[in-house]
Design a protein around this motif. Structure first.
Motif, PDB file in Angstrom:
ATOM      1  N   GLY A 155       0.777  -1.239   0.000  1.00 40.81           N
ATOM      2  CA  GLY A 155       0.000   0.000   0.000  1.00 40.81           C
ATOM      3  C   GLY A 155       0.804   1.282   0.000  1.00 40.81           C
ATOM      4  N   ARG A 156       2.118   1.204   0.053  1.00 39.44           N
ATOM      5  CA  ARG A 156       2.925   2.423   0.005  1.00 39.44           C
ATOM      6  C   ARG A 156       2.954   2.978  -1.414  1.00 39.44           C
ATOM      7  NH1 ARG A 156       8.202   0.532   3.587  1.00 39.44           N
ATOM      8  NH2 ARG A 156       7.066   0.176   5.543  1.00 39.44           N
ATOM      9  N   THR A 157       3.137   4.303  -1.507  1.00 38.05           N
ATOM     10  CA  THR A 157       3.129   4.984  -2.800  1.00 38.05           C
ATOM     11  C   THR A 157       4.555   5.275  -3.258  1.00 38.05           C
ATOM     12  OG1 THR A 157       0.998   6.010  -2.297  1.00 38.05           O
ATOM     13  CG2 THR A 157       2.304   7.017  -4.055  1.00 38.05           C
ATOM     14  N   TYR A 158       4.823   4.995  -4.546  1.00 39.63           N
ATOM     15  CA  TYR A 158       6.140   5.257  -5.142  1.00 39.63           C
ATOM     16  C   TYR A 158       5.942   5.886  -6.509  1.00 39.63           C
ATOM     17  CZ  TYR A 158       8.146   2.123  -1.617  1.00 39.63           C
ATOM     18  OH  TYR A 158       8.522   1.549  -0.436  1.00 39.63           O
ATOM     19  N   ASN A 159       6.897   6.727  -6.899  1.00 38.77           N
ATOM     20  CA  ASN A 159       6.830   7.217  -8.279  1.00 38.77           C
ATOM     21  C   ASN A 159       7.518   6.219  -9.193  1.00 38.77           C
ATOM     22  OD1 ASN A 159       9.675   7.837  -8.626  1.00 38.77           O
ATOM     23  ND2 ASN A 159       9.356   9.679  -7.383  1.00 38.77           N
ATOM     24  N   TYR A 160       7.285   6.361 -10.496  1.00 42.39           N
ATOM     25  CA  TYR A 160       7.750   5.337 -11.441  1.00 42.39           C
ATOM     26  C   TYR A 160       9.258   5.226 -11.492  1.00 42.39           C
ATOM     27  CZ  TYR A 160       8.743   8.968 -14.968  1.00 42.39           C
ATOM     28  OH  TYR A 160       9.260  10.039 -15.663  1.00 42.39           O
ATOM     29  N   LYS A 161       9.979   6.354 -11.193  1.00 43.95           N
ATOM     30  CA  LYS A 161      11.449   6.295 -11.218  1.00 43.95           C
ATOM     31  C   LYS A 161      11.974   5.468 -10.046  1.00 43.95           C
ATOM     32  CE  LYS A 161      12.120  10.702 -13.625  1.00 43.95           C
ATOM     33  NZ  LYS A 161      12.704  12.063 -13.543  1.00 43.95           N
ATOM     34  N   GLN A 162      11.324   5.630  -8.880  1.00 42.97           N
ATOM     35  CA  GLN A 162      11.721   4.840  -7.712  1.00 42.97           C
ATOM     36  C   GLN A 162      11.492   3.344  -7.964  1.00 42.97           C
ATOM     37  OE1 GLN A 162       9.094   6.969  -5.039  1.00 42.97           O
ATOM     38  NE2 GLN A 162      10.858   7.815  -3.878  1.00 42.97           N
ATOM     39  N   ILE A 163      10.347   3.045  -8.546  1.00 37.96           N
ATOM     40  CA  ILE A 163      10.032   1.637  -8.840  1.00 37.96           C
ATOM     41  C   ILE A 163      11.038   1.059  -9.821  1.00 37.96           C
ATOM     42  CG2 ILE A 163       8.314   0.095  -9.879  1.00 37.96           C
ATOM     43  CD1 ILE A 163       6.165   2.059  -8.833  1.00 37.96           C
ATOM     44  N   ALA A 164      11.354   1.821 -10.867  1.00 38.56           N
ATOM     45  CA  ALA A 164      12.297   1.356 -11.887  1.00 38.56           C
ATOM     46  C   ALA A 164      13.668   1.083 -11.285  1.00 38.56           C
ATOM     47  CB  ALA A 164      12.402   2.386 -13.005  1.00 38.56           C
ATOM     48  N   LYS A 165      14.115   1.967 -10.377  1.00 41.07           N
ATOM     49  CA  LYS A 165      15.438   1.805  -9.770  1.00 41.07           C
ATOM     50  C   LYS A 165      15.513   0.534  -8.930  1.00 41.07           C
ATOM     51  CE  LYS A 165      18.850   4.220  -6.911  1.00 41.07           C
ATOM     52  NZ  LYS A 165      19.148   5.457  -6.132  1.00 41.07           N
ATOM     53  N   VAL A 166      14.432   0.274  -8.156  1.00 44.61           N
ATOM     54  CA  VAL A 166      14.427  -0.898  -7.265  1.00 44.61           C
ATOM     55  C   VAL A 166      14.456  -2.201  -8.059  1.00 44.61           C
ATOM     56  CG1 VAL A 166      13.088  -2.175  -5.558  1.00 44.61           C
ATOM     57  CG2 VAL A 166      13.312   0.310  -5.371  1.00 44.61           C
ATOM     58  N   ILE A 167      13.711  -2.246  -9.175  1.00 45.47           N
ATOM     59  CA  ILE A 167      13.642  -3.507  -9.931  1.00 45.47           C
ATOM     60  C   ILE A 167      14.706  -3.594 -11.025  1.00 45.47           C
ATOM     61  CG2 ILE A 167      11.184  -3.833  -9.463  1.00 45.47           C
ATOM     62  CD1 ILE A 167      10.535  -2.800 -12.191  1.00 45.47           C
ATOM     63  N   GLY A 168      15.643  -2.602 -11.049  1.00 41.07           N
ATOM     64  CA  GLY A 168      16.808  -2.696 -11.914  1.00 41.07           C
ATOM     65  C   GLY A 168      16.596  -2.261 -13.344  1.00 41.07           C
ATOM     66  N   ILE A 169      15.737  -1.280 -13.566  1.00 37.53           N
ATOM     67  CA  ILE A 169      15.486  -0.784 -14.920  1.00 37.53           C
ATOM     68  C   ILE A 169      16.285   0.484 -15.145  1.00 37.53           C
ATOM     69  CG2 ILE A 169      13.727   0.167 -16.476  1.00 37.53           C
ATOM     70  CD1 ILE A 169      13.545  -2.834 -16.037  1.00 37.53           C
ATOM     71  N   ASN A 170      17.097   0.504 -16.220  1.00 36.07           N
ATOM     72  CA  ASN A 170      17.935   1.658 -16.539  1.00 36.07           C
ATOM     73  C   ASN A 170      17.662   2.135 -17.963  1.00 36.07           C
ATOM     74  OD1 ASN A 170      19.492   1.579 -14.045  1.00 36.07           O
ATOM     75  ND2 ASN A 170      20.399  -0.309 -14.868  1.00 36.07           N
ATOM     76  N   GLY A 171      17.916   3.390 -18.211  1.00 24.79           N
ATOM     77  CA  GLY A 171      17.771   3.930 -19.565  1.00 24.79           C
ATOM     78  C   GLY A 171      16.436   4.629 -19.742  1.00 24.79           C
ATOM     79  N   ALA A 172      16.465   5.701 -20.529  1.00 28.66           N
ATOM     80  CA  ALA A 172      15.282   6.549 -20.693  1.00 28.66           C
ATOM     81  C   ALA A 172      14.099   5.801 -21.307  1.00 28.66           C
ATOM     82  CB  ALA A 172      15.638   7.773 -21.551  1.00 28.66           C
ATOM     83  N   GLU A 173      14.372   5.002 -22.346  1.00 23.34           N
ATOM     84  CA  GLU A 173      13.274   4.311 -23.021  1.00 23.34           C
ATOM     85  C   GLU A 173      12.632   3.265 -22.112  1.00 23.34           C
ATOM     86  OE1 GLU A 173      12.057   5.322 -25.668  1.00 23.34           O
ATOM     87  OE2 GLU A 173      13.610   6.592 -26.498  1.00 23.34           O
TER      88      GLU A 173
END
Length: 745
Positions: free
Chosen positions: A51-69
């Motif tokens: 139930g915690r709120t995160y922005n998409y950049k935070q989520i991407a960083k945690v799950i290892g997603i890099n790069g603008a696209e």
């Protein structure tokens, strides 16, 4: 302003999704799989965060997603999850899990295993056991899988109102490693163009792997490797078949294409040849003796394997004893022997136009087991006492010994029935009367009355067709068929219909399901356009209207197409231990018992009947019998496809030396490409291409199955009689092209 803002957001998301395509193109594995894995990773992260709120950049960083696209792709997946009510967009770009949603189906990837079927458009469908819906596979997601392969497929998350889609992640088992086709050789490389157009790819062949094959020859090629980034598999020529269009080459191609066996293993032939023709006296003593009872066979004029005979005698009480005697094949083929294993693998005999590929070695099929006249033969029999009205008084089942008095052909018996004179006339006329009574009872119960005409060829010594004749079911054919149906039904009822205290025996039934409602509705709509009607409100209405339709179209131009489409609207008959009855025959219980020389399921039924009568335990478990039943159904379908291919080839070959000749025919099909025409005198079917009809510009009226000339208004519709000229006969493609001469109104 709000409305404008929504439009702007929609446009922005559309542009963003277009940019996401750039990410998809650079993924080594197919893009769909990357997106699905990312989607699952996002759901798993939000689920764990409770139930915690995160922005998409935070989520991407945690799950290892890099790069603008890829970051942009993460955002759009999150927005899609919000649209699906799996997540909540608390503020622009900030998300949390929707606690009210059911995430069970979204948390883990789903896989299924099934058979890949590639269609002419290039896309595929994976048919999986236990799944109501086939899995659609785009051409880009096929990987290196080929038509017929058993594959593991990754299932994409199901979207509302969209069919189930996925991609192939593993080839579990190749359907084939070798393929037949035509070689195309250029300066530095070669390709095999496969006969199977649904294969999905040509096979690249290095010049060093041609092994003497020449351009334009038909050959068998084995796939040797398929490099990861290569569009086509690599292969080598393992056998040159010869020049396309040659009779032997084309028939060999059909045999190879359908993977039909060309010979028996040496040990199987040896075991068969050891079996003596003579029957021991000790064996005869174990059986009910019919050697002194009038018995005869009725078969096609060119038959060699006689697996059924009829015995006839009038009893002192005025009733009749009719015996249906079936070759006792299982007496000679012991379960688990090399002979039995080979028969089980083949499943059925295959009847090509110019040859038979038998299930059993010739010494058995045409010798030991064949119920030839004036020879003592072992049988498994169903014997019925019947009164004057063909009502069954008693039944008996068991092993017998017979000595056939006469081998009749269908033609000989038909003459006796029509002229009411000839050898054993009284007996044959009585059997004919009984058969018609059985047929009438079956019709009253709701059986269908299909009566398709089979095309047969007269061949010269080289196998070339020099004449065409038709196998039409007359009373002689129906006489035998009705008594075989009776025996099959009664054996099934004996074992399958459980009376009080009766032990259950697993049995392979021949089942036929009720018609698919959608297919039946489509067929009804089709025949309505031709002026016929099919009622579909009840089983009785379906049967009565269908039988009336089949009677009404007999002898008309649309007969063949309507009968073919009627059969396609029905379910396919198959073998299974799970009995649901036979819809087409209106039988609650039905098996195949009467042709063990050419069908393995009949042998299975013989073995079950033997154990049942002896009150012994079943010869095989239900699970094992079901496995064998599925294999037999598969082999039956393979045989039917090969037989159709051989007939089509012979039709083309028959007309190959008749280019330019005129024939009368009926329009048997109408498509946007042209008219299919079936020649009346030989039933060969070819196409008149729309672009080749030069007297007007014609358009296709799909609803009424006709083409209409836009200037003169001429109409050509299904069933019209036309005169055609044979224009081209392509032996390689098995295609006939006709030229329209005139309409025969």
């Amino acid at each position: 302003m709000l409305k404008k803002g929504k439009q702007s957001t929609s446009k922005s998301r559309k542009e963003g999704k277009e940019k996401v395509a750039k990410v998809e193109k650079v993924e080594k594995k197919d893009n769909g799989l990357f997106k699905e894995k990312l989607r699952i990773s996002i759901i798993e992260f939000l689920y764990k965060e409770n139930g915690r709120t995160y922005n998409y950049k935070q989520i991407a960083k945690v799950i290892g997603i890099n790069g603008a696209e890829k970051l942009r792709l993460t955002l759009f997946i999150l927005k899609d999850l919000a649209d699906e009510k799996l997540a909540i967009e608390v503020n622009p770009g900030k998300f949390k899990l929707n606690p009210k949603a059911n995430h069970t189906e979204s948390l883990a990837p789903a896989y299924a295993t099934g058979v890949l079927q590639i269609v002419s458009t290039g896309k595929g469908y994976v048919v999986c056991d236990g799944m109501e819906e086939d899995v659609k596979i785009s051409q880009s997601n096929l990987g290196h899988a080929l038509n017929g392969d058993i594959v593991k497929v990754y299932l994409y998350a199901k979207r509302k109102e969209r069919r189930l889609e996925g991609e192939i992640v593993e080839i579990v088992k190749r359907a084939k490693e070798q393929f037949v086709g035509t070689l195309e050789i250029s300066g530095k490389f070669a390709f095999l163009i496969p006969n199977d157009s649904d294969l999905g790819t040509d096979i690249f062949i290095p010049l060093t792997a041609l092994n003497g094959a020449k351009h334009g020859e038909k050959a068998i090629v084995k796939i040797t490797e398929w490099p990861e980034r290569a569009k086509n598999p690599y292969g080598e020529v393992v056998r040159v078949l010869g020049k396309p269009g040659d009779h032997k080459v084309e028939m060999d191609t059909i045999i190879f294409e359908f993977e039909l066996p060309t010979s028996f293993p040496a040990n199987v032939e040896e075991d068969a040849n050891k079996i003596p023709l003579e029957i021991s006296k000790s064996e005869i003593k174990k059986r009910r003796d019919f050697r002194d009872v009038l018995t005869f066979t009725i078969d096609p004029f060119d038959a060699k394997d006689f697996d059924d005979a009829i015995s006839f005698q009038k009893l002192e009480n005025g009733n009749y004893e009719i015996g249906v005697h079936i070759a006792d094949v299982t007496h000679y083929l012991k379960q688990g022997s090399a002979l039995d294993n080979e028969a089980q693998e083949r499943g059925t005999s295959v009847y090509l136009v110019d040859r038979v590929i038998p299930m059993l070695p010739e010494h058995l099929s045409n010798g030991v087991c064949s119920l030839r006249p004036d020879e003592e033969k072992l049988c498994f029999s169903a014997v019925f006492e019947m009164d004057e009205n063909a009502k069954i008084i008693t039944r008996w089942f068991g092993r017998t010994v017979i000595n056939s008095n006469r081998r009749f052909t269908y033609e000989e018996v038909q003459v006796i029935i029509e002229k009411k004179e000839g050898e054993y006339c009284e007996e044959i006329l009585t059997l004919d009367r009984f058969a018609k009574a059985l047929r009438s009872d079956r019709k009253k119960s709701g059986a269908f009355n299909f009566n398709k005409i089979e095309v047969k060829f007269e061949l010269d010594e080289t196998g070339k067709p020099i004449g065409v004749f038709f196998k039409v079911q007359k009373d002689a054919h129906k006489l035998i068929e009705d008594f075989m149906l009776l025996a099959n039904r009664e054996v099934a009822t004996l074992i399958g219909k459980l009376d009080k205290g009766q032990k259950y025996y697993p049995l392979v039934y021949r089942i036929h399901d009720s018609p698919n409602e959608q297919k039946l509705a489509e067929f009804s709509t089709f025949v309505n356009t031709l002026g016929y009607k099919i009622k579909t409100s009840s089983r009785k209405d379906i049967v009565n209207s269908m039988n009336k339709l089949l009677s009404d179209v007999e002898g008309r131009g649309e007969q063949n197409m309507i009968e073919t489409l009627a059969i396609r609207s029905m379910a396919k008959a198959q073998y299974t231990t799970k009995n649901i009855g036979h819809y087409g025959l209106a039988f609650d219980y039905y098996v195949h018992f009467t042709s063990p020389i050419r069908r393995y399921p009949d042998m299975m039924v013989h073995r079950v009947l033997e154990n049942y009568l002896a009150k012994e335990k079943p010869y095989a478990s239900e699970e094992d019998q079901e496995t064998m039943a599925k294999h037999s159904s598969k082999m039956e379908m393979r045989a039917a496809s090969a037989e159709r291919a051989s007939v089509k080839y012979k039709q083309v070959e028959f007309l190959a030396d008749k280019i330019g000749q005129l024939f009368d025919g009926y329009i048997s099909g109408v498509t946007k490409f042209g008219l299919f025409v079936e020649i009346i005198e030989n039933k060969c079917e070819g196409m008149i291409k729309l672009k080749d009809i030069n007297d007007d510009f014609y358009v296709f009226d799909e609803d009424k199955y006709q083409i209409i000339g836009t200037r003169k208004g001429f109409i050509y519709k299904l069933g019209d009689k036309v005169k055609i000229r044979v224009r081209r006969a392509d032996l390689v493609k098995k295609q006939l092209d006709f030229e329209l001469i005139e309409n025969e109104w």
